[in-house]
Structure formats: C-alpha cells, structure tokens
Design a protein around this motif. Structure first.
Motif, mmCIF file in Angstrom:
data_model
loop_
_atom_site.group_PDB
_atom_site.id
_atom_site.type_symbol
_atom_site.label_atom_id
_atom_site.label_comp_id
_atom_site.label_asym_id
_atom_site.label_seq_id
_atom_site.Cartn_x
_atom_site.Cartn_y
_atom_site.Cartn_z
ATOM 1 N N GLY A 98 -3.282 6.438 14.659
ATOM 2 C CA GLY A 98 -4.465 7.236 14.603
ATOM 3 C C GLY A 98 -4.274 8.378 13.172
ATOM 4 N N TRP A 99 -2.991 8.898 13.226
ATOM 5 C CA TRP A 99 -2.864 9.975 12.154
ATOM 6 C C TRP A 99 -2.741 9.053 10.632
ATOM 7 C CZ3 TRP A 99 1.177 10.565 8.679
ATOM 8 C CH2 TRP A 99 0.972 11.540 7.831
ATOM 9 N N VAL A 100 -2.165 8.112 10.714
ATOM 10 C CA VAL A 100 -1.954 7.313 9.281
ATOM 11 C C VAL A 100 -3.510 6.798 8.960
ATOM 12 C CG1 VAL A 100 -1.052 5.155 8.313
ATOM 13 C CG2 VAL A 100 0.461 6.603 9.811
ATOM 14 N N VAL A 101 -4.230 6.330 9.717
ATOM 15 C CA VAL A 101 -5.357 5.787 9.463
ATOM 16 C C VAL A 101 -6.204 6.944 8.933
ATOM 17 C CG1 VAL A 101 -7.549 4.724 10.236
ATOM 18 C CG2 VAL A 101 -5.238 3.730 10.838
ATOM 19 N N SER A 102 -6.148 7.981 9.349
ATOM 20 C CA SER A 102 -7.189 9.155 9.107
ATOM 21 C C SER A 102 -6.717 10.217 8.107
ATOM 22 C CB SER A 102 -7.596 9.962 10.284
ATOM 23 O OG SER A 102 -6.500 10.620 11.075
ATOM 24 N N ARG A 103 -5.294 10.150 7.915
ATOM 25 C CA ARG A 103 -4.836 11.325 6.968
ATOM 26 C C ARG A 103 -4.128 10.698 5.551
ATOM 27 N NH1 ARG A 103 -4.966 16.634 8.758
ATOM 28 N NH2 ARG A 103 -7.092 16.632 9.992
ATOM 29 N N THR A 104 -3.928 9.252 5.753
ATOM 30 C CA THR A 104 -3.525 8.487 4.453
ATOM 31 C C THR A 104 -4.240 7.570 4.010
ATOM 32 O OG1 THR A 104 -2.237 6.813 5.801
ATOM 33 C CG2 THR A 104 -1.223 9.163 5.514
ATOM 34 N N GLN A 140 0.840 -1.319 0.075
ATOM 35 C CA GLN A 140 -0.072 0.048 -0.029
ATOM 36 C C GLN A 140 0.676 1.310 -0.060
ATOM 37 O OE1 GLN A 140 -3.442 -1.387 -0.804
ATOM 38 N NE2 GLN A 140 -3.813 0.641 0.488
ATOM 39 N N PHE A 141 2.063 1.478 0.637
ATOM 40 C CA PHE A 141 2.688 2.408 0.960
ATOM 41 C C PHE A 141 3.577 2.869 -0.542
ATOM 42 C CE2 PHE A 141 6.709 4.576 1.742
ATOM 43 C CZ PHE A 141 6.342 5.643 2.672
ATOM 44 N N PHE A 142 4.100 1.766 -1.208
ATOM 45 C CA PHE A 142 4.849 2.009 -2.288
ATOM 46 C C PHE A 142 3.827 2.245 -3.482
ATOM 47 C CE2 PHE A 142 8.414 -0.002 0.039
ATOM 48 C CZ PHE A 142 9.169 1.031 0.100
ATOM 49 N N PHE A 143 2.942 1.199 -3.665
ATOM 50 C CA PHE A 143 1.994 1.292 -4.676
ATOM 51 C C PHE A 143 0.904 2.298 -4.873
ATOM 52 C CE2 PHE A 143 4.740 -2.501 -4.858
ATOM 53 C CZ PHE A 143 5.393 -2.507 -6.126
ATOM 54 N N VAL A 144 0.410 2.523 -3.559
ATOM 55 C CA VAL A 144 -0.858 3.370 -3.503
ATOM 56 C C VAL A 144 -0.305 4.893 -3.045
ATOM 57 C CG1 VAL A 144 -2.812 3.511 -2.241
ATOM 58 C CG2 VAL A 144 -2.386 1.291 -2.844
ATOM 59 N N ILE A 145 0.313 4.828 -2.145
ATOM 60 C CA ILE A 145 0.770 6.310 -1.437
ATOM 61 C C ILE A 145 1.805 6.641 -2.439
ATOM 62 C CG2 ILE A 145 1.690 7.640 0.221
ATOM 63 C CD1 ILE A 145 0.250 5.765 2.301
ATOM 64 N N ALA A 146 2.785 6.143 -2.707
ATOM 65 C CA ALA A 146 4.110 6.582 -3.623
ATOM 66 C C ALA A 146 3.784 6.370 -5.014
ATOM 67 C CB ALA A 146 5.394 5.854 -3.222
ATOM 68 N N LEU A 195 -3.218 4.735 3.287
ATOM 69 C CA LEU A 195 -2.483 3.320 3.621
ATOM 70 C C LEU A 195 -3.260 2.133 3.874
ATOM 71 C CD1 LEU A 195 0.628 1.985 3.845
ATOM 72 C CD2 LEU A 195 0.460 2.669 6.215
ATOM 73 N N PHE A 196 -4.404 2.108 4.753
ATOM 74 C CA PHE A 196 -5.318 1.247 5.159
ATOM 75 C C PHE A 196 -6.638 1.230 4.229
ATOM 76 C CE2 PHE A 196 -2.376 1.963 8.792
ATOM 77 C CZ PHE A 196 -2.136 0.620 9.162
ATOM 78 N N ALA A 197 -6.638 1.876 3.193
ATOM 79 C CA ALA A 197 -7.675 2.390 2.480
ATOM 80 C C ALA A 197 -8.485 0.867 1.756
ATOM 81 C CB ALA A 197 -7.600 3.327 1.195
ATOM 82 N N PHE A 198 -7.627 -0.116 1.738
ATOM 83 C CA PHE A 198 -7.974 -1.538 1.108
ATOM 84 C C PHE A 198 -8.722 -2.103 2.030
ATOM 85 C CE2 PHE A 198 -4.145 -2.189 3.625
ATOM 86 C CZ PHE A 198 -4.450 -3.462 3.968
ATOM 87 N N MET A 199 -8.667 -1.748 3.463
ATOM 88 C CA MET A 199 -9.619 -2.777 4.233
ATOM 89 C C MET A 199 -10.936 -2.177 4.361
ATOM 90 S SD MET A 199 -6.640 -2.863 7.496
ATOM 91 C CE MET A 199 -7.892 -3.832 8.370
#
Length: 426
Positions: A286-292, A41-47, A294-298
């Motif tokens: 909490g910040w990663v879940v709400s502002r990125t 998720q980090f490399f292929f979705v966010i980056a 990264l966990f959008a696939f769940m």
C-alpha cells in the motif's frame, strides 16, 4: 566412484528441475515478467539510472536499502540454510573430507553468484559504465552479500551469544554498505575473512537440524516435480513446529489477575511468522503504490486518488486480518470450556485481558502508520479508536456467540476503512 556419485546427483537435480518446470512453467514465467518489470521501474524510473547516466544519490540509497532488507531476511528470518548439500551426503560423509569438500564447493558457488548479482546491480546503478565508481560499488556489494551469506550460515547453526554477535556483525556490515567507499570495501573484506575463519574453524554445525531440514527440502522438491499436492500439504503439516520455544507462562510467575494478560502477550509473540510477514507486506505494498512511482506504468495507477484508495484498502485488510488472528486466540481460550476444561475466568475477563494487549498493539500500529505515511494529526486518535472497535466488536460477538457476528464484522471493518480513508485521503 566419487565422480560417478556426483554425476548421478547432478542427473537427479536435472530430472527434478525438468519436472518442476513442466508443472509450474506458467507461474515461473509470470514471476519473471512481473519481477523484471518491477526491477526495471525501480532502477530506471525511481533510481533514474540509464545508459551512460548513473543513478541519483537517492536512487543509490534506495537500492542499497533494498539490498540490506533482502539480506536481513536471509540472515535472520530464512529457515533454509545458506549452503545446501545433499541430505545423503550429510548422513554418510559428515566426518569425512568429502563433506568438507562438498560444503566448500557450495560456498565457492555462493561467492560466484554474489559476484554476478552484485556486478549486475552495480552495472545498472553506474549507468553501464565500467569505471572506478562501478568497481567500487561492485566490490562493496559483493563483499556485503558474501558476508551476509556466511552470517546466515552461522546464525542457522549457532545459539545464544553467538547469535548476538551475528546481529552486531550484520549491522556493522550494513553501516559499511551505505558508506560504499574504498575504505569500507577493505573493511568488508576483513570482516569476510574473519567470518569465514570462524565458520570453518570454530562453528559447530547443528547436524540434526541441518539434516532434517535438507530432508524436508528434498522431499518438497520431489513433490513439486511430481505435482503431488497431497504430499505438499502433508509436508507443510509435518514441518510445523511441534514444541514452543521461548519463555513459558510459569516462568513469568503470573498472578490470577494477570495470568490471562500475560498469556495473551506470550501468544502474540508466538504467532507464526508467515501470516505476520504477509500482513506486513500488504502494508508495504500500500505504501509503495501510493508513495512511489514503481507501479506508475500500469493503467490508472498514475492517478494519486486511485493509489491512495489502494493504500487505504491494503492497510485496512492488513489490520482486519491481524484482528481475526488475535480473535482466534481469545476464542480458543473461551472454547476450552466446551472441551470440559474448568477455567477460573469468565468471558468478560477473557475479553478484557486480550483486549488490553490489543489496545497496546493498536497504539504501536497507529504510530507505525503515521510514520509510514508521515501523517501526524488529531485524526490519529480517531484511527486508534476505530482500530479498538474493529477488534472488540467482532471479538465480543464471537465469544458471546451472538446472532450478528457477520454483520458486526462487516460494520467494524467499514468503520476501520472509513478511519484509514479519513487519515490518508485528507
């Protein structure tokens, strides 16, 4: 004879690894799966990296920031030495060429691992294209990680001014990392050469500390391999620091009026790292879940309303956990009376002195939360007062031993949750 000893050591490592895998294979698989999904998720979705398409500039920046954060932990917070040899080798061969040869082998293996990890990261960020951009990024990452490995080794053994030099060298290397050009790669190579020469020629190893740590690590690996939980708990108790480092209360020359407040400040700085790191990670989650994304696939985590609630819950839990640790410190001082110690302080003075420290800490925490979520408004004042109440109410009920301790803690936590919710959701 030396070859036979190395073969026996290798067999022992394989035997311990076999036992560890047999008893912890479920956890290992879970960690690998979760880690793989998050990295994907980090490399292929966010980056936004992909085959034939390199990551965006913002994605490369976030990736380098992640590398810098991991290596800052390796250099300054990790209690495990960067290069580990067997404890028996340190004990019996420290003043021989065999020890230097073994240590050199560990350092060379670390360089190979750094090259492999850097190659994988650079390959992904460059879109699996082996071009000049890949080569440049790979060299910069490999040299940066190698620098951090040797800086961690020096920081582990050195004291005083040398540690400040390690800090300066780390920040310089991190600055060069974010430039990631051919010139910075050459500068990192020169830095690596200087750090390596210092580690080989001028660094005096702290042998007692190194030997004791290697012993505890080997004992822990044996306990994990044998699934011996009693031994694990015993090792955890034994490895707690037996003495206090840093300034003592008498070094600060406190007066009777300021003694408790100074003591509360010292206890705040001497808190164990493990719970503080866990609470900080909870805030970060909490910040990663709400502002990125990264966990959008769940499931459900693609809904902003749900992710904000999770952020509120993580923030509230972290603050509440911190307050419980601080209340325990104040209660320890108050309970000294029950143990026969005559203290020249009343319970009111204990509450006020420790409360002043927490008020200052709450001010810093409020500013940190506002910066983390880029939220600046008058609602921060409400959050600050809610934080103060969330500490003072449970603290007073526990120190005065009232009958409403659980209810007061529950109500104060509910008020804190409402304040954080009001800040982040509106």
């Amino acid at each position: 004879m030396k070859n036979q000893a190395e073969i026996l050591l290798l067999k022992n490592k394989l035997r311990l690894m076999k036992g560890t895998i047999r008893h912890t294979w479920q956890g290992i698989i879970s960690v690998v799966i979760v880690g793989g999904v998050l990295l994907y998720q980090f490399f292929f979705v966010i980056a936004q990296a992909g085959y034939g398409t390199g990551a965006t500039e913002r994605g490369v920046f976030y990736s380098l920031l992640l590398v810098a954060a991991i290596n800052s932990f390796r250099v300054f917070l990790n209690q495990t030495p960067a290069f580990r040899v067997e404890a028996a080798s340190v004990l019996h061969t420290y003043n021989t060429s065999y020890f230097k040869k073994s240590l050199f082998h560990k350092q060379f293996l670390s360089v190979l691992v750094s090259a492999l990890v850097s190659g994988i990261v650079a390959c992904v960020l460059s879109g699996v294209l082996f071009n000049l951009a890949f080569l440049k990024l790979w060299l910069v990452l490999m040299l940066y990680i190698c620098n951090c490995s040797f800086l961690s080794w020096i920081f582990y053994h050195a004291q005083g001014k040398i540690r400040w030099g390690v800090c300066a060298a780390f920040f310089l290397c991190t600055f060069l990392l974010f430039l990631h050009s051919a010139l910075t790669a050459a500068a990192l190579a020169l830095s690596l050469g200087a750090v390596w020469i210092f580690a080989q020629r001028f660094l005096i190893l702290n042998t007692p500390k190194y030997f004791e740590r290697l012993q505890s690590l080997e004992a822990a690996s044996v306990a994990v391999s044998q699934n011996d939980y009693t031994r694990m708990q015993q090792l955890a108790e034994e490895n707690r620091p037996a003495y206090v480092r840093g300034p003592m209360l008498y070094n600060l020359n406190p007066t009777k009026k300021s003694a408790l407040w100074v003591k509360s400040l010292l206890e705040l700085f001497r808190m164990q790292r493990q719970p503080i790191v866990l609470l900080a990670l909870l805030l970060l989650v909490g910040w990663v879940v709400s502002r990125t994304s990264l966990f959008a696939f769940m499931p459900l985590l693609d809904d902003p309303a749900i992710t904000r609630v999770i952020a509120v819950f993580c923030t509230t839990t972290a603050l509440s956990g911190l307050y419980q640790l601080l209340i325990k410190q104040a209660k320890t001082v108050s309970d000294k009376r029950k143990q026969g110690l005559s203290l020249p302080f009343t319970t009111n003075q204990i509450v006020v002195s420790y409360g002043m420290t927490v008020i200052i800490l709450n001010l810093l925490l409020t500013l940190a939360i506002s910066l983390l979520y880029t939220t600046f408004s008058m609602r921060l004042i409400l959050l600050f007062f809610a934080e103060v109440i969330a500490y003072l109410v449970p603290c007073c009920t526990q120190l005065y031993e009232t009958q409403f301790q659980r209810g007061a803690t529950a109500l104060s936590n509910a008020l804190l949750f409402a304040a954080v919710y009001f800040l982040l959701m509106t």
